[in-house]
Motif scaffolding. Structure first.
Motif, PDB file in Angstrom:
ATOM      1  N   VAL A  91       0.838  -1.203   0.000  1.00 34.32           N
ATOM      2  CA  VAL A  91       0.000   0.000   0.000  1.00 34.32           C
ATOM      3  C   VAL A  91       0.870   1.249   0.000  1.00 34.32           C
ATOM      4  O   VAL A  91       0.634   2.184  -0.781  1.00 34.32           O
ATOM      5  N   ARG A  94       2.539   1.630  -3.365  1.00 38.96           N
ATOM      6  CA  ARG A  94       1.579   2.042  -4.392  1.00 38.96           C
ATOM      7  C   ARG A  94       1.294   3.530  -4.272  1.00 38.96           C
ATOM      8  O   ARG A  94       1.255   4.256  -5.264  1.00 38.96           O
ATOM      9  N   PRO A 251      -9.136   6.994  -4.506  1.00 39.84           N
ATOM     10  CA  PRO A 251      -8.982   5.532  -4.522  1.00 39.84           C
ATOM     11  C   PRO A 251     -10.287   4.795  -4.207  1.00 39.84           C
ATOM     12  O   PRO A 251     -10.570   3.751  -4.797  1.00 39.84           O
ATOM     13  N   GLY A 255     -10.817   3.898  -7.812  1.00 42.76           N
ATOM     14  CA  GLY A 255      -9.921   2.748  -7.824  1.00 42.76           C
ATOM     15  C   GLY A 255     -10.663   1.423  -7.953  1.00 42.76           C
ATOM     16  O   GLY A 255     -11.885   1.352  -7.872  1.00 42.76           O
ATOM     17  N   GLY A 256      -9.877   0.366  -8.155  1.00 41.20           N
ATOM     18  CA  GLY A 256     -10.448  -0.963  -8.311  1.00 41.20           C
ATOM     19  C   GLY A 256     -10.239  -1.817  -7.084  1.00 41.20           C
ATOM     20  O   GLY A 256     -10.308  -1.326  -5.959  1.00 41.20           O
ATOM     21  N   THR A 257      -9.959  -3.105  -7.318  1.00 44.86           N
ATOM     22  CA  THR A 257      -9.859  -4.015  -6.179  1.00 44.86           C
ATOM     23  C   THR A 257      -8.511  -3.909  -5.478  1.00 44.86           C
ATOM     24  O   THR A 257      -8.401  -4.299  -4.331  1.00 44.86           O
ATOM     25  N   SER A 258      -7.483  -3.422  -6.149  1.00 45.82           N
ATOM     26  CA  SER A 258      -6.176  -3.285  -5.498  1.00 45.82           C
ATOM     27  C   SER A 258      -5.726  -1.844  -5.566  1.00 45.82           C
ATOM     28  O   SER A 258      -4.717  -1.517  -6.175  1.00 45.82           O
ATOM     29  N   SER A 259      -6.490  -0.954  -4.971  1.00 45.61           N
ATOM     30  CA  SER A 259      -6.195   0.466  -5.108  1.00 45.61           C
ATOM     31  C   SER A 259      -6.086   1.179  -3.771  1.00 45.61           C
ATOM     32  O   SER A 259      -6.164   2.387  -3.720  1.00 45.61           O
ATOM     33  N   GLN A 260      -5.897   0.431  -2.694  1.00 45.77           N
ATOM     34  CA  GLN A 260      -5.846   1.097  -1.390  1.00 45.77           C
ATOM     35  C   GLN A 260      -4.643   2.025  -1.304  1.00 45.77           C
ATOM     36  O   GLN A 260      -3.555   1.672  -1.716  1.00 45.77           O
TER      37      GLN A 260
END
Lengths: 306, 371
Positions: A91, A94, A251, A255-260
């Motif tokens: 996280v 990212r 986010p 954002g999507g499923t991996s956007s934290q």
């Protein structure tokens, strides 16, 4: 002696006291400065620094898992979890990575735009461009994010236009790419303005001198304009980088499923788990990243361009 | 009603509840309530205030966790009541923030559907810590044009057939949905209750969710997010609440929802009374009032949920034709047997073992799942 003079002039005691204070301040200029600065500095220290100190201190506490009460015992547990759990590293990386990508994108878009505004456009066009740059800032941040959702959606403007043109649909809705696009859009004005300011400051004579010495357009740009504009770019990057680093709404909505982002984890720690200390510990990470960034920015002269 | 009558009523209410205590009079007959927004509408609060003289001062909370935090603020004496959902109620009970209530003082309690008289999320050791209020199932929602044949099982959101078109809630309690699916499809794991998972059961559930993640378009955070996803074609199937289904159908979207053959999770809200309240009398009056069929029906229709009082059905149809059927307010007991209501996961597995994963573990796992 001064008092005697006052008395001789027949001044009232109140005015005499005022004169004495005035005299004391006149003799000690530093005292005057202190008295003037104390209230704003005090307010700044209390409201701004104090909050940061509390944040930092509470990062070393924990929460009782069941009762949800704070345990005031010094421990590095929160930081250990952050370090050992790969999800939190992902996280943090990212967040920094997207912030960097947004910053570079904005710099690349903003530079030619600001150059045109500062050095090419006529005053009337320049004013119009200013309004266009600033106009989005008048609309709510949330409204702009939701309108981007309408553009990026599966049946949205972007995919629809691509299909009409016979192109494959980009289909970037609810991905990190979408997040990058929206962030770049939202923070662009914060890059354009400082770059514009630094470009406008370059004296025309420098460019003429460069040409006289035989430099072509590209060489002038690379050797004269860019170095002089760099502080402005770095100043703008402070905004785009830090604003992206601290965001958690884009986010969530784009954002999507991996956007934290770090902000999302902090939000969940506080709101879902009532685990303020863990949230505080994670919030220290962007503070440290930003601190390092500002040190570098200062060396590049960004603070003179602000 | 004019002001003087009102004052007399307030005084009478205070006098009745505390014949000897002069100190508490300063607080009067005021109920400070933590509630979900929409739970204290003037429609049913105003008549209550008029009838009883008890004043209602609501404080809306945004999440179950906020409710728990608020109930504990100021030493726990700041608020008198809370409309706690199942994922908060056990924390309040075990934290000694709420007190047991006597259902015999609630006239409508006997009309409650049997499933909601002593549910495990508000009744511990035979003691009722509050009175059940309203509930709703977490349903499987799908686009009738894109999803054929119509799904009958939760397997639809775990299989690759609709990869990239699936959406589920962004909430740690969603782990229970996966656990329920495993409980029915992999009996060898020995899951008896989707909220009581030991380490190996928990790991199996999380690994199912990890596999599911690659199929998911988006974890929705707000009900309006899911509505958008279905409207724009980004999602064609997903876990939902009846509220989204009703909104989408009202917008003429081709959707339907169902409770799949494995059953479903659901939420059940409970009005609980603070352990430190000074207005117990008013609190009981509120519990009695909010349980009456008409008020139950009004709230159900306003909020889009199902009343626990089985007598509310007639009122619902009177207020909005067909709503009783639509919200399953008249469903038979068998219907509720297939719904596993939210409760806070705690270390105590309920079978003497203390090695179950508590809510903190659930939250950590959820954050790490999203990565």
């Amino acid at each position: 002696m001064a008092a005697g003079l006052d008395a001789a002039q027949g001044l009232s005691p109140a005015r005499r006291a005022r004169r004495r204070v005035g005299g004391a301040l006149f003799r000690r200029p530093w005292l005057k400065g202190l008295a003037l600065l104390a209230p704003p500095v005090g307010a700044f220290g209390f409201f701004y620094i104090a909050a940061l100190v509390v944040l930092f201190v509470s990062a070393f506490w924990t929460v009782d898992a069941f009762t949800g009460e704070l345990v005031h015992r010094w421990t590095f547990d929160n930081f250990r979890t952050l370090w050992q759990e790969s999800a939190y590293r992902t996280v943090a990386l990212r967040t920094v990575w997207v912030a960097a990508a947004v910053t570079v994108t904005d710099a690349v878009i903003a530079f030619p735009f600001a150059y045109y505004m500062a050095r090419v456009a006529k005053p009337r066009v320049r004013a119009a461009l200013f309004v266009l740059v600033l106009l989005p800032l008048w609309a709510s941040y949330l409204a702009r994010i939701y309108s981007w959702r309408l553009i990026l959606d599966h049946d949205g403007l972007l995919n629809w236009s691509a299909q009409k043109l016979g192109l494959p649909a980009p289909g970037i809705e609810y991905t990190n790419t979408a997040m990058w696009v929206v962030f770049s859009y939202i923070w662009l004005p914060f890059m354009i303005l400082p770059v514009y300011a630094s470009l406008e400051r370059i004296p025309q004579s420098y460019l003429e001198a460069s040409r006289d010495l035989g430099a072509r357009g590209f060489r002038t740009l690379r050797r004269v304009v860019l170095p002089l504009a760099l502080p402005g770019v770095v100043a703008g990057s402070i905004f785009t980088f830090s604003l992206t680093l601290g965001d958690y709404i884009t986010p969530t909505l784009i954002g999507g499923t991996s956007s934290q982002f770090i902000g999302n984890v902090v939000y969940d720690a506080v709101n879902q788990s009532s685990n303020l200390p863990f949230g505080a510990a994670f919030a220290v990470v962007p503070v440290v990243v930003m601190g390092a960034y500002l040190l570098v920015a200062r060396r590049l002269g960004a603070f003179e361009a602000l | 009603m004019n002001r003087r009558v009102m004052l007399v009523a307030v005084a009478a209410a205070v006098g009745l509840s505390f014949p000897a205590a002069g100190v508490t009079r300063a607080n009067g007959g005021t109920l400070n309530m933590i509630a979900w927004e929409g739970y204290t509408q003037p429609q049913w609060v105003n008549p209550f205030e008029k009838q009883t003289g008890c004043k209602v001062v609501p404080k809306y909370a945004g999440s179950s966790d906020e409710m728990v935090t608020l109930m504990r603020s100021g030493g726990g004496s700041q608020y008198d009541m809370v409309s706690a959902s199942g994922d908060a109620s056990l924390r309040l009970i075990y934290g000694h923030d709420v007190q047991p209530v006597d259902p015999s003082k609630i006239p409508d309690f006997k009309n409650f559907n049997k499933a909601f008289q002593s549910p495990p999320n508000n009744t511990v050791g035979g003691k009722h810590y509050g009175i059940s209020l309203q509930w709703g199932p977490n349903t499987l929602l799908y686009n009738t044009q894109k999803v054929t044949p119509a799904p009958t099982s939760w397997s639809a959101i775990y299989s690759s057939k609709y990869a990239g078109k699936i959406t589920v809630p962004d909430n740690p309690i969603q782990i229970a949905d996966a656990a329920l699916y495993l409980m029915k499809t992999q009996p060898s794991l020995g899951i008896k209750d989707p909220y009581e998972l030991n380490q190996s059961q928990f790991d199996a559930t999380i690994s199912l969710l990890k596999k599911q993640k690659s199929l998911i378009k988006k974890y929705w955070a707000l009900a309006s997010d899911e509505i958008d996803l279905f409207k724009n074609g980004d999602a064609v199937i997903g876990a939902s609440w009846p509220y989204q289904t009703n909104t989408l159908i009202a917008d003429k979207a081709p959707v339907k929802d169902l409770i799949p053959k494995e059953g479903a999770t659901g939420w059940l809200d409970t009005w609980m009374v603070s352990a430190h309240t000074k207005n117990l009398d008013c609190a009981y009056k509120w519990l009695a009032w909010i349980s009456t069929p008409k008020v139950q029906a009004e709230q159900a229709i306003y909020f889009g949920e199902t009343p626990v009082n089985s007598k509310a059905c007639a009122w619902m149809d009177k207020l909005s034709k067909g709503s009783c059927e639509q919200y399953h307010a008249n469903a038979p007991l068998a219907y509720f047997k297939q719904i596993y209501f939210w409760k806070t996961p705690i270390a105590d597995c309920g079978n003497g073992q203390k090695n179950c994963m508590d809510y903190t573990k659930w939250q950590q796992a959820w954050t790490q799942l999203k990565g």
